[in-house]
Scaffold this motif. Structure first.
Motif, PDB file in Angstrom:
ATOM      1  N   THR A   1      12.843   1.139   0.510  1.00  0.00           N
ATOM      2  CA  THR A   1      12.383   2.376  -0.143  1.00  0.00           C
ATOM      3  C   THR A   1      13.566   3.187  -0.642  1.00  0.00           C
ATOM      4  N   VAL A   2      14.597   3.311   0.197  1.00  0.00           N
ATOM      5  CA  VAL A   2      15.783   4.078  -0.205  1.00  0.00           C
ATOM      6  C   VAL A   2      16.425   3.434  -1.430  1.00  0.00           C
ATOM      7  N   ILE A   3      16.562   2.102  -1.413  1.00  0.00           N
ATOM      8  CA  ILE A   3      17.179   1.398  -2.543  1.00  0.00           C
ATOM      9  C   ILE A   3      16.356   1.618  -3.815  1.00  0.00           C
ATOM     10  N   MET A   4      15.040   1.461  -3.698  1.00  0.00           N
ATOM     11  CA  MET A   4      14.184   1.584  -4.898  1.00  0.00           C
ATOM     12  C   MET A   4      14.123   3.022  -5.404  1.00  0.00           C
ATOM     13  N   MET A   5      14.166   3.973  -4.475  1.00  0.00           N
ATOM     14  CA  MET A   5      14.125   5.384  -4.881  1.00  0.00           C
ATOM     15  C   MET A   5      15.343   5.726  -5.747  1.00  0.00           C
ATOM     16  N   VAL A   6      16.478   5.157  -5.387  1.00  0.00           N
ATOM     17  CA  VAL A   6      17.707   5.436  -6.136  1.00  0.00           C
ATOM     18  C   VAL A   6      17.776   4.575  -7.400  1.00  0.00           C
ATOM     19  N   ALA A   7      17.333   3.309  -7.320  1.00  0.00           N
ATOM     20  CA  ALA A   7      17.564   2.360  -8.424  1.00  0.00           C
ATOM     21  C   ALA A   7      16.501   2.413  -9.523  1.00  0.00           C
ATOM     22  N   MET A   8      15.269   2.745  -9.189  1.00  0.00           N
ATOM     23  CA  MET A   8      14.207   2.618 -10.213  1.00  0.00           C
ATOM     24  C   MET A   8      14.312   3.606 -11.389  1.00  0.00           C
ATOM     25  N   PRO A   9      14.608   4.898 -11.144  1.00  0.00           N
ATOM     26  CA  PRO A   9      14.705   5.799 -12.317  1.00  0.00           C
ATOM     27  C   PRO A   9      15.741   5.341 -13.352  1.00  0.00           C
ATOM     28  N   PRO A  10      16.997   4.983 -12.953  1.00  0.00           N
ATOM     29  CA  PRO A  10      17.925   4.490 -13.985  1.00  0.00           C
ATOM     30  C   PRO A  10      17.463   3.189 -14.630  1.00  0.00           C
ATOM     31  N   LEU A  11      16.795   2.330 -13.862  1.00  0.00           N
ATOM     32  CA  LEU A  11      16.285   1.070 -14.421  1.00  0.00           C
ATOM     33  C   LEU A  11      15.226   1.353 -15.500  1.00  0.00           C
ATOM     34  N   ILE A  12      14.359   2.318 -15.223  1.00  0.00           N
ATOM     35  CA  ILE A  12      13.303   2.676 -16.180  1.00  0.00           C
ATOM     36  C   ILE A  12      13.919   3.240 -17.457  1.00  0.00           C
ATOM     37  N   SER A  13      14.926   4.093 -17.283  1.00  0.00           N
ATOM     38  CA  SER A  13      15.607   4.650 -18.467  1.00  0.00           C
ATOM     39  C   SER A  13      16.298   3.534 -19.244  1.00  0.00           C
ATOM     40  N   VAL A  55       0.838  -1.201   0.000  1.00  0.00           N
ATOM     41  CA  VAL A  55       0.000   0.000   0.000  1.00  0.00           C
ATOM     42  C   VAL A  55       0.880   1.261   0.000  1.00  0.00           C
ATOM     43  N   CYS A  56       1.279   1.723   1.150  1.00  0.00           N
ATOM     44  CA  CYS A  56       2.080   2.958   1.124  1.00  0.00           C
ATOM     45  C   CYS A  56       2.972   3.094   2.349  1.00  0.00           C
ATOM     46  N   GLY A  57       3.725   2.055   2.646  1.00  0.00           N
ATOM     47  CA  GLY A  57       4.784   2.159   3.638  1.00  0.00           C
ATOM     48  C   GLY A  57       4.308   2.352   5.064  1.00  0.00           C
ATOM     49  N   VAL A  58       4.985   3.287   5.756  1.00  0.00           N
ATOM     50  CA  VAL A  58       4.808   3.427   7.208  1.00  0.00           C
ATOM     51  C   VAL A  58       3.360   3.716   7.584  1.00  0.00           C
ATOM     52  N   SER A  59       2.696   4.619   6.847  1.00  0.00           N
ATOM     53  CA  SER A  59       1.326   4.989   7.242  1.00  0.00           C
ATOM     54  C   SER A  59       0.391   3.783   7.162  1.00  0.00           C
ATOM     55  N   ALA A  95       3.966   5.797 -13.382  1.00  0.00           N
ATOM     56  CA  ALA A  95       2.879   4.989 -12.795  1.00  0.00           C
ATOM     57  C   ALA A  95       3.460   3.753 -12.098  1.00  0.00           C
ATOM     58  N   TRP A  96       4.513   3.189 -12.681  1.00  0.00           N
ATOM     59  CA  TRP A  96       5.163   2.019 -12.071  1.00  0.00           C
ATOM     60  C   TRP A  96       5.784   2.391 -10.719  1.00  0.00           C
ATOM     61  N   ILE A  97       6.482   3.526 -10.705  1.00  0.00           N
ATOM     62  CA  ILE A  97       7.088   4.006  -9.453  1.00  0.00           C
ATOM     63  C   ILE A  97       6.001   4.255  -8.409  1.00  0.00           C
ATOM     64  N   GLY A  98       4.928   4.931  -8.827  1.00  0.00           N
ATOM     65  CA  GLY A  98       3.842   5.245  -7.890  1.00  0.00           C
ATOM     66  C   GLY A  98       3.199   4.007  -7.296  1.00  0.00           C
ATOM     67  N   GLY A  99       3.159   2.942  -8.089  1.00  0.00           N
ATOM     68  CA  GLY A  99       2.520   1.719  -7.612  1.00  0.00           C
ATOM     69  C   GLY A  99       3.417   0.821  -6.790  1.00  0.00           C
ATOM     70  N   THR A 100       4.734   1.068  -6.813  1.00  0.00           N
ATOM     71  CA  THR A 100       5.633   0.107  -6.161  1.00  0.00           C
ATOM     72  C   THR A 100       6.433   0.660  -4.975  1.00  0.00           C
ATOM     73  N   ILE A 101       6.995   1.870  -5.122  1.00  0.00           N
ATOM     74  CA  ILE A 101       7.802   2.388  -4.003  1.00  0.00           C
ATOM     75  C   ILE A 101       6.867   2.688  -2.829  1.00  0.00           C
ATOM     76  N   ASP A 102       7.280   2.286  -1.628  1.00  0.00           N
ATOM     77  CA  ASP A 102       6.373   2.358  -0.475  1.00  0.00           C
ATOM     78  C   ASP A 102       6.023   3.789  -0.054  1.00  0.00           C
ATOM     79  N   ALA A 103       7.048   4.614   0.141  1.00  0.00           N
ATOM     80  CA  ALA A 103       6.811   5.916   0.778  1.00  0.00           C
ATOM     81  C   ALA A 103       6.455   6.986  -0.242  1.00  0.00           C
ATOM     82  N   THR A 104       5.509   7.841   0.120  1.00  0.00           N
ATOM     83  CA  THR A 104       5.021   8.877  -0.793  1.00  0.00           C
ATOM     84  C   THR A 104       6.126   9.834  -1.239  1.00  0.00           C
ATOM     85  N   GLY A 105       6.909  10.307  -0.283  1.00  0.00           N
ATOM     86  CA  GLY A 105       7.963  11.266  -0.618  1.00  0.00           C
ATOM     87  C   GLY A 105       8.978  10.670  -1.577  1.00  0.00           C
TER      88      GLY A 105
END
Lengths: 77, 464
Positions: free
Chosen positions: B267-279, B236-240, B290-300
């Motif tokens: 979350t930290v790993i995915m925040m750093v790794a997903m943008p280069p992976l998508i590119s 869903v969305c991490g800590v909350s 949309a993929w990032i929004g659906g997978t990374i836990d934390a909103t920020g």
């Protein structure tokens, strides 16, 4: 554990102080970290937001989405 | 969370009722004050008021701001204005809730006052640690530091008796959750139309249920509540989401701490790794967002990662995550019903009918949370002015109140977390396998759904 050890407390406080006031400011000056922090500040992104209400800019439906996406294809007039 | 909040002695008002009354009263009061100061000029203009109507209450409570070298900078806003008083009032709010809760529950206020003040100071300390810029901009949220401070004091330094007897973390979190209900707006679900709904709502329940089932039946993790909290914070969305479902299924403090730790780490790993992976994969930025929004836990972290793909990707990512944020209420309610009606019923003694017993076990404060959510959702969707009214009240005031309560609640949880109870779960590695397995499923299904909706069914969205 219901007794407090002042020696350990001082040690923990000193370690936190050292990391937060010494190590982390030094890490912040590393080029890649500095770039990330600057980019986030420039875009007004709050990466520590827990939910959307804590974001610096509240997400609202982007106008370009409205132009290009049929939001409700089976219910549109 | 496991029921060890305010003790039952001389209890003349149930903790859940007190939390609900305080939470709903605060939300109503905040809405009334914001309404009384509503702007005369363009009250319905989102362009003029992007974060809703300004509320005079926003001046009253705040938290430490981001700082680089000196923590003293945390006590000033971006313009250099002092924030010491609003920050002190934030801590005072924690003390006030703890004291009112204790008084209404029939406990001695004098005996818990020193401990509550210490708790507020520790919560302020956690906020201060989380506000250091490296920590802040790499998404290491305040719950991590609140838990860490509590765990260090509880397990290394030692907790004095006067502090131990004033711990009411569960009560603080319950009150915070009822206030949080005002931010969980069902009406936000429709913001991205059918593509957003498909991306957020089809994948999330599948991943949640599958992960929980695999944890219980395949990995055979003994604690069902641990499986549920890990599944919820990952899907869903991490800590909350972890806080809400943890409270709904009465997860132990150690379990919630473990789930939150796993979520923040990945979350930290995915925040750093997903943008280069998508590119690297050559995905369209909109589909990637949309993929990032659906997978990374934390909103920020979602916004941070989405923005690095571009403005449009960032907007889609933020909106998909916002839709997931809106699911918390429904999921917490469903988990509470499932737990009260099936899980706890099958494990314990049975008294009366299914409904009667489910009601007896049901965490009543969830009703306060859902009531706040329904009322504010209805208000939000009633008119453009009302939407700005709700947004201004929640972003400018109530989100800060519940933030302080959550922060103090996490300090309490850390203080009461026993490493020896956490050790078997950590040593087995099964929660880690559960999280990673569930997240992989989430990544695959979310990519498939994002490609299907934004890339194929509604492909005009990704055409320039």
């Amino acid at each position: 554990m219901t007794t407090c050890a002042p020696g350990r407390l001082a040690l923990v406080v000193a370690a936190i102080g050292l990391v937060w006031c010494g190590l982390l400011p030094a890490v912040q000056r590393v080029a890649v970290v500095e770039r990330h922090v600057a980019a986030m500040e420039l875009r007004e992104v709050n990466p520590a937001a827990m939910v959307y209400t804590e974001l610096d800019r509240l997400p609202i439906r982007p106008t370009w989405v409205e132009d290009r996406v049929i939001l409700w294809p089976y219910f549109s007039p | 969370m496991a029921d060890d909040g305010l003790p039952a002695r001389r209890l003349w008002l149930h903790e859940d009722v007190v939390a609900t009354v305080i939470g709903l009263a605060i939300v109503a009061l905040a809405l009334a004050v914001t309404w009384s100061a509503r702007p005369a000029e363009s009250p319905g203009s989102r362009e003029k008021w992007p974060k809703g109507w300004p509320t005079p209450l926003s001046q009253t409570i705040d938290k430490p701001q981001t700082w680089s070298d000196s923590p003293l900078a945390a006590f000033r806003d971006k313009k250099g204005n002092p924030l010491t008083v609003p920050i002190v009032l934030g801590g005072t709010w924690v003390v006030a809730v703890a004291v009112v809760g204790a008084a209404l529950a029939g406990r001695s206020v004098g005996s818990i006052l020193p401990g509550s003040i210490a708790l507020a100071l520790l919560a302020g300390m956690a906020y201060l640690l989380a506000a250091q810029k490296v920590i802040h901009f790499y998404n290491l949220e305040y719950p991590l530091w609140a838990l860490m401070i509590g765990i260090l004091i509880g397990n290394v330094v030692g907790m004095p008796a006067w502090l131990e007897r004033s711990l009411a973390g569960e009560f603080l979190i319950k009150t915070g959750l009822v206030i949080f209900g005002a931010e969980v707006l069902f009406s936000r679900l429709l913001e991205l139309g059918l593509p957003g709904l498909l991306t957020s709502w089809v994948v999330t329940p599948i991943v949640l249920v599958t992960t929980y089932w695999c944890g219980v039946h395949l990995l055979k993790i003994p604690s069902r509540s641990l499986c549920m909290v890990v599944a919820a914070d990952m899907s869903v969305c991490g800590v909350s989401a972890a806080i809400a479902t943890g409270a709904a299924c009465r997860a132990k403090k150690e379990e919630l701490s473990l789930a939150i730790g796993l979520s923040l780490f990945f979350t930290v790993i995915m925040m750093v790794a997903m943008p280069p992976l998508i590119s690297w994969l050559g995905l369209d930025p909109i589909v990637g967002g949309a993929w990032i929004g659906g997978t990374i836990d934390a909103t920020g972290a979602v916004v941070a990662a989405g923005e690095s793909l571009g403005k449009e990707a960032g907007e889609v990512a933020a909106t998909v995550k916002m839709i997931q944020n809106s699911m918390i209420g429904i999921i917490a309610f469903a988990v509470a019903v499932y737990w009260a009606g099936w899980v706890e019923r099958s494990g314990g003694s049975r008294e009366g009918s299914l409904l009667a017993e489910a009601w007896r076990r049901f965490p009543r404060f969830i009703l306060g949370f859902v009531a706040a959510s329904i009322a504010c959702s209805w208000l939000f969707s009633s008119s453009p002015e009302a939407a700005l009214w709700v947004d201004g009240t929640t972003t400018g005031f109530t989100s800060r109140l519940r933030g302080w309560l959550f922060c103090a609640g996490f300090v309490c949880m850390g203080l009461q977390t026993n490493f020896r109870e956490l050790a078997p779960s950590l040593a087995s590695g099964r929660p880690l396998v559960l999280y990673v397995g569930g997240q992989l499923l989430n990544l695959v299904l979310s990519l498939a759904m994002a490609s299907l909706t934004f890339g194929w069914l509604f492909r005009k969205a990704v055409e320039p």
